[in-house]
Design a protein around this motif. Structure first.
Motif, mmCIF file in Angstrom:
data_model
loop_
_atom_site.group_PDB
_atom_site.id
_atom_site.type_symbol
_atom_site.label_atom_id
_atom_site.label_comp_id
_atom_site.label_asym_id
_atom_site.label_seq_id
_atom_site.Cartn_x
_atom_site.Cartn_y
_atom_site.Cartn_z
ATOM 1 N N THR A 85 -6.549 -8.270 4.440
ATOM 2 C CA THR A 85 -7.002 -8.386 3.050
ATOM 3 C C THR A 85 -7.913 -7.245 2.601
ATOM 4 O OG1 THR A 85 -8.810 -9.826 3.830
ATOM 5 C CG2 THR A 85 -6.820 -10.908 2.992
ATOM 6 N N VAL A 86 -9.015 -7.021 3.314
ATOM 7 C CA VAL A 86 -10.042 -6.087 2.832
ATOM 8 C C VAL A 86 -9.504 -4.657 2.791
ATOM 9 C CG1 VAL A 86 -12.343 -5.147 3.230
ATOM 10 C CG2 VAL A 86 -11.900 -7.569 3.667
ATOM 11 N N PHE A 87 -8.945 -4.189 3.900
ATOM 12 C CA PHE A 87 -8.438 -2.812 3.940
ATOM 13 C C PHE A 87 -7.292 -2.581 2.951
ATOM 14 C CE2 PHE A 87 -5.650 0.453 5.846
ATOM 15 C CZ PHE A 87 -6.518 1.534 5.764
ATOM 16 N N PRO A 88 -6.257 -3.453 2.922
ATOM 17 C CA PRO A 88 -5.206 -3.255 1.901
ATOM 18 C C PRO A 88 -5.753 -3.278 0.477
ATOM 19 C CG PRO A 88 -4.477 -4.831 3.553
ATOM 20 C CD PRO A 88 -5.925 -4.587 3.814
ATOM 21 N N PHE A 128 -5.514 -8.293 -7.881
ATOM 22 C CA PHE A 128 -6.132 -9.538 -8.359
ATOM 23 C C PHE A 128 -5.794 -10.720 -7.444
ATOM 24 C CE2 PHE A 128 -6.269 -7.125 -12.378
ATOM 25 C CZ PHE A 128 -7.600 -7.338 -12.718
ATOM 26 N N CYS A 129 -4.617 -10.698 -6.827
ATOM 27 C CA CYS A 129 -4.232 -11.809 -5.949
ATOM 28 C C CYS A 129 -4.897 -11.722 -4.586
ATOM 29 C CB CYS A 129 -2.713 -11.835 -5.774
ATOM 30 S SG CYS A 129 -1.814 -12.267 -7.274
ATOM 31 N N THR A 130 -5.207 -10.512 -4.140
ATOM 32 C CA THR A 130 -5.807 -10.321 -2.812
ATOM 33 C C THR A 130 -7.323 -10.446 -2.847
ATOM 34 O OG1 THR A 130 -3.983 -8.796 -2.322
ATOM 35 C CG2 THR A 130 -5.829 -8.789 -0.799
ATOM 36 N N CYS A 139 0.827 -1.203 0.000
ATOM 37 C CA CYS A 139 0.000 0.000 0.000
ATOM 38 C C CYS A 139 0.867 1.261 0.000
ATOM 39 C CB CYS A 139 -0.926 0.006 1.218
ATOM 40 S SG CYS A 139 -2.149 -1.321 1.224
ATOM 41 N N LEU A 140 1.975 1.239 0.752
ATOM 42 C CA LEU A 140 2.878 2.395 0.778
ATOM 43 C C LEU A 140 3.527 2.619 -0.585
ATOM 44 C CD1 LEU A 140 4.632 1.936 4.245
ATOM 45 C CD2 LEU A 140 3.028 3.741 3.587
ATOM 46 N N THR A 141 3.831 1.541 -1.286
ATOM 47 C CA THR A 141 4.376 1.668 -2.637
ATOM 48 C C THR A 141 3.365 2.333 -3.565
ATOM 49 O OG1 THR A 141 5.715 -0.316 -2.312
ATOM 50 C CG2 THR A 141 5.350 0.397 -4.574
ATOM 51 N N ALA A 142 2.098 1.911 -3.471
ATOM 52 C CA ALA A 142 1.053 2.528 -4.286
ATOM 53 C C ALA A 142 0.873 3.998 -3.915
ATOM 54 C CB ALA A 142 -0.253 1.764 -4.104
#
Length: 330
Positions: A175-178, A230-232, A98-101
């Motif tokens: 999963t949901v929040f990220p 897509f993986c999450t 998420c930090l990368t995004a």
């Protein structure tokens, strides 16, 4: 092969395969992005290195239960520490994605104030905050988890914490929040790129090496973010389904339990791609990274091409003259 046997085989071989593929890739990320000065200039390097280190930890923790001699049920301490570090590493690895995004969104923004968030100093603070935050949030695993007799399964001993962990800490934070954060920032980053692409083409036709590298970093991180979404997504859907049907677990048949177990292992395997794919995504998306790796591999293996060095003719004339004089004298 029955559904239950298929789930069992997948739970055994999946961690082994992902460990063998993912650990070398994560270590390559750490070596490349720390070892080469070009890559250290971008704040994204902090997130890449942090994610890679946590990826190794996640893959190792997933592999340990497969080893017959290793179990969380050996002692109360191993039970507490195993669950604690599992939650910290999984949540931390997703946080670094998420930090990368977030970093790519800040880097591509037209606002100078937002672009200032793309800095090495802020990246260092965010990395430290991520480790401290997840260590603090998951302290209850050290307090409320223990071996439960008579089977001595490592699980929560507090009913309230069990519900909080199952309904909130596990599915939401892991999963949901990220997933929501990744989707939001990939949309915002795509919007920034579309808005600024034509401006850069008109105002800066001669792009510097630094800007070219930032563009490649953006391509790499965006590709990794899209793959992570897509993986999450399958795991997030399954976690929501499990939370909704928790009260019905006592009435489920063996067939239904086996199918859900197989789906559970499939979603775990799909989500594990997040922890093994970053190096391969970066390698495919960045020509500069491929070129850098190729050059250093050649240098390491002593495969550098032979160089043609010009010879000074005046230096050769002296020995030739001496030889000619000696021939005349004879």
């Amino acid at each position: 092969m029955s559904v239950f046997e298929a789930a069992t085989q997948l739970s055994f071989w999946g961690p082994i395969v992902f460990f063998c593929i993912g650990v070398p890739a994560a270590l390559f990320n750490v070596i490349i992005f720390i070892g080469f000065k070009t890559f250290r200039k971008s704040p994204s390097v902090y997130y890449v290195v942090g994610q890679s280190l946590l990826d190794v930890s996640v893959l190792l923790l997933v592999l340990l239960p497969v080893i017959p001699s290793v179990s969380l049920s050996v002692s109360s301490t191993s039970c507490k520490l195993g669950l604690f570090f599992s939650q910290v590493t999984v949540s931390g690895a997703m946080s670094f994605l998420c930090l990368t995004a977030f970093d790519r969104w800040a880097c591509t923004s037209r606002s100078a104030r937002i672009r200032r968030l793309n800095s090495n100093r802020i990246a260092r603070y965010l990395c430290l905050f991520t480790f401290l935050f997840w260590s603090f949030v998951n302290i209850p695993y050290l307090i409320f988890c223990d071996l439960i007799p008579p089977t001595y399964i490592c699980f929560s001993t507090n009913d309230v914490f069990t519900k909080i962990a199952f309904y909130f800490l596990g599915p939401f934070f892991s999963t949901v929040f990220p997933l929501l954060v990744l989707i939001i920032f990939i949309i915002l980053t795509h919007r920034n790129i579309r808005l600024t692409a034509h401006i850069h083409d008109q105002q800066q036709p001669d792009r510097t090496r630094s800007s070219m590298w930032e563009q490649q970093m953006t391509r790499m991180m965006v590709a990794q973010t899209i793959l992570s979404i897509f993986c999450t997504l399958p795991r997030a859907i399954l976690n929501i389904y499990s939370a909704i049907t928790l009260e019905q677990s006592a009435t489920k048949s063996f067939n239904q339990i086996s199918i859900e177990l197989l789906i559970d292992q499939l979603t775990v395997s799909i989500m594990s791609i997040n922890y093994v794919s970053s190096f391969y995504i970066y390698f495919l998306c960045s020509p500069r990274l491929r070129q850098t790796i190729k050059i250093h591999l050649k240098s390491l293996c002593h495969l550098t091409s032979n160089e043609v060095v010009p010879i000074n003719n005046s230096l050769r004339a002296v020995p030739l003259t001496i030889v000619q004089n000696r021939m005349i004298q004879h």
